[in-house]
Write an enzyme that holds these catalytic residues in place. Structure first.
Site, PDB file in Angstrom:
ATOM      1  N   TYR A 143       1.106  -1.251  -0.047  1.00 13.85           N
ATOM      2  CA  TYR A 143      -0.269   0.063   0.090  1.00 13.85           C
ATOM      3  C   TYR A 143       0.858   1.359   0.059  1.00 13.85           C
ATOM      4  CZ  TYR A 143      -3.409   3.476   1.843  1.00 13.85           C
ATOM      5  OH  TYR A 143      -4.278   4.409   1.819  1.00 13.85           O
ATOM      6  N   ASP A 238       9.539   2.773  -0.817  1.00 13.13           N
ATOM      7  CA  ASP A 238       8.520   3.516  -0.049  1.00 13.13           C
ATOM      8  C   ASP A 238       8.808   3.116   1.505  1.00 13.13           C
ATOM      9  OD1 ASP A 238       6.268   4.376   1.405  1.00 13.13           O
ATOM     10  OD2 ASP A 238       4.863   3.321   0.036  1.00 13.13           O
ATOM     11  N   LYS A 266       5.231   9.978   8.020  1.00 18.51           N
ATOM     12  CA  LYS A 266       5.039  10.911   9.407  1.00 18.51           C
ATOM     13  C   LYS A 266       5.969  10.703  10.171  1.00 18.51           C
ATOM     14  CE  LYS A 266       1.832   7.074   8.821  1.00 18.51           C
ATOM     15  NZ  LYS A 266       1.087   6.915   7.895  1.00 18.51           N
TER      16      LYS A 266
HETATM   17  N1  HOZ Z   1      -3.782   2.757   6.046  1.00 22.03           N
HETATM   18  C1  HOZ Z   1      -3.232   3.105   7.363  1.00 22.03           C
HETATM   19  C2  HOZ Z   1      -2.464   2.071   7.960  1.00 22.03           C
HETATM   20  N2  HOZ Z   1      -1.536   1.278   6.929  1.00 22.03           N
HETATM   21  C3  HOZ Z   1      -4.178   3.497   8.215  1.00 22.03           C
HETATM   22  C4  HOZ Z   1      -4.322   5.022   8.053  1.00 22.03           C
HETATM   23  C5  HOZ Z   1      -5.263   5.388   9.653  1.00 22.03           C
HETATM   24  O1  HOZ Z   1      -6.264   5.068   9.606  1.00 22.03           O
HETATM   25  O2  HOZ Z   1      -4.640   6.207  10.239  1.00 22.03           O
END
Ligand code: HOZ
Length: 429
Positions: A143, A238, A266
């Site tokens: 992802y 990534d 982040k």
């Molecule tokens: N797609 C995020 C984890 N791989 C989750 C994002 C979220 O809900 O903060």
């Protein structure tokens, strides 16, 4: 009447789709009401129902120092007092960029953005601009945020909700995204051969954290590197989850393989909304205003986020956190091992440093197809058994768990006991 998670979720659902601003949080995969978090401190989260949880989500990776680290809070507060957004360059952008380049010496230039999604989306545009080619290769179960080209066979929430390819994406664009199985060099080679001189980039998570925790098999990253170089394809690594998490130089340092471009998320903002992409000078210099590939953002290089990131990375650098995190990960793994032996036909654990996943399948999990063999119903029961005991796990089988420096050995030992109890509860019914 005092609001609780139940009433908050009800109100949220009336005004926010699904009651959440990011799908995995809605607990659709595991059922029930998501606790609404009011506060975090160290290794703990506190919800609107006065519950305390040991946090294994860690904001999906960045909270490596734990929640509300006093030095990071101080840095943000001091920055906020001087203004929260300028839409103009600020000195801290250079400082954070230097810290990143110190960790990733092959990164010659870097640009700040506001999220991992922006980083990967922009890196792909840049790779397309650089090569003049349109197709990209990604891996099923990886992802890279929710940009159109990347929501094809995607992991994380898309896998959790069983919609790995989203409506709303133009067919013509989706056709440009080719997918291969994680850890299968043969499949990548085949795609490269079939689409000679058409592939702009290969993008991957060097440790796939959006289908649990799937490490690269020996030779996989090296093989991709060679294939990309031989075919003039841009290799995009990534590291939104793994950057500064598994080593100071991320997974690229850990496995000794460099991408042409790297994406970060982040963690470089200490948990604030930040991302970045960087890499080879000849590619990066195509970015506007130096070159013609456009990319922009008012919040890019935001002073609060830069200050939180600088302080976080300085602490991470100065505290030699990686051996400590490895020790914590090992402690947890050693504690869980007897359960893995007892339930070897139903469970396996995969871990790299402070990232791990307890899979409800005997494993090993090497690819998305392997991850899909998991007993997600058993996972849901396990998830709720742990939640009841005060442990906040990611609400999906297809996500990595994260340990922070704030997780004390005592808390890790408590986790081991809770896992044992939860497994007994769910497997004895
Ligand atoms: N797609 C995020 C984890 N791989 C989750 C994002 C979220 O809900 O903060």
């Amino acid at each position: 009447m005092r609001e609780n998670s139940e009433s908050l979720f009800k109100s949220a659902r009336q005004i926010i789709p699904g009651g959440v601003n990011s799908p995995v949080r809605a607990y659709k995969a595991v059922g029930g009401t998501p606790p609404f978090i009011c506060r975090g401190e160290g290794a703990f989260l506190f919800d609107a129902d006065q519950n305390r949880y040991l946090d294994y989500i860690g904001s999906w990776g960045p909270m490596i120092l734990g929640q509300a680290h006093p030095d990071v809070v101080k840095a943000v507060a001091e920055a906020a007092a001087k203004g929260t957004s300028f839409g103009a360059p600020c000195p801290q952008e250079i400082e954070l960029a230097r810290l990143i380049v110190d960790a990733y010496p092959h990164v010659e230039k870097i640009r700040m953005v506001s999220s991992g999604t922006e980083a990967t989306m922009s890196a792909i545009r840049l790779a397309r601009g650089f090569t003049g080619r349109e197709k990209i290769i990604k891996f099923s179960g990886c992802y890279h945020g929710h940009a159109d080209s990347l929501l094809v066979q995607a992991g994380s929430g898309a896998a959790t909700l069983g919609v790995p390819s989203s409506p709303g994406i133009p067919k013509k664009l989706a056709e440009q995204t080719l997918t291969a199985s994680y850890n299968s060099l043969d499949e990548v080679q085949q795609l490269v051969d079939e689409h000679e001189n058409q592939i702009a980039c290969i993008i991957l998570e060097p440790i796939a954290g959006n289908m649990g925790c799937v490490p690269p098999e020996p030779g996989f990253l090296q093989g991709l590197r060679e294939l990309a170089t031989a075919n003039a394809i841009v290799l995009i690594i990534d590291e939104v989850m793994t950057g500064f998490r598994v080593a100071w130089g991320g997974a690229q340092d850990l496995y000794g393989v460099n991408g042409d471009l790297v994406c970060l998320g982040k963690i470089i903002g200490g948990g604030l909304p930040v991302g970045a992409f960087g890499g080879r000078e000849d590619i990066m210099s195509l970015l506007a205003p130096e070159g013609p590939v456009y990319q922009a953002g008012t919040l890019s290089g935001n002073p609060l986020a830069m200050c939180a990131g600088i302080r976080t990375l300085e602490l991470v650098r100065d505290m030699s956190v990686y051996p400590l995190l490895e020790k914590k990960g090992r402690l947890l793994e050693a504690g869980i091992t007897p359960y893995l032996e007892k339930y070897s036909d139903r469970l396996c654990l995969q871990r790299v440093g402070s990232m791990f996943c307890l899979y409800f399948t005997p494993g090993p999990v090497r690819s998305f197809n392997d991850a899909l063999l998991c007993d997600t119903r058993a996972f849901s029961r396990y998830f709720h058994a742990m939640l009841q005991k005060g442990f906040m796990l990611p609400p999906s089988q297809f996500e990595a768990n994260f340990i922070s420096l704030a997780h004390s050995d005592r808390e890790l030992e408590r986790t081991v006991l809770a896992i044992g109890e939860s497994l007994r509860e769910i497997f004895s019914v």
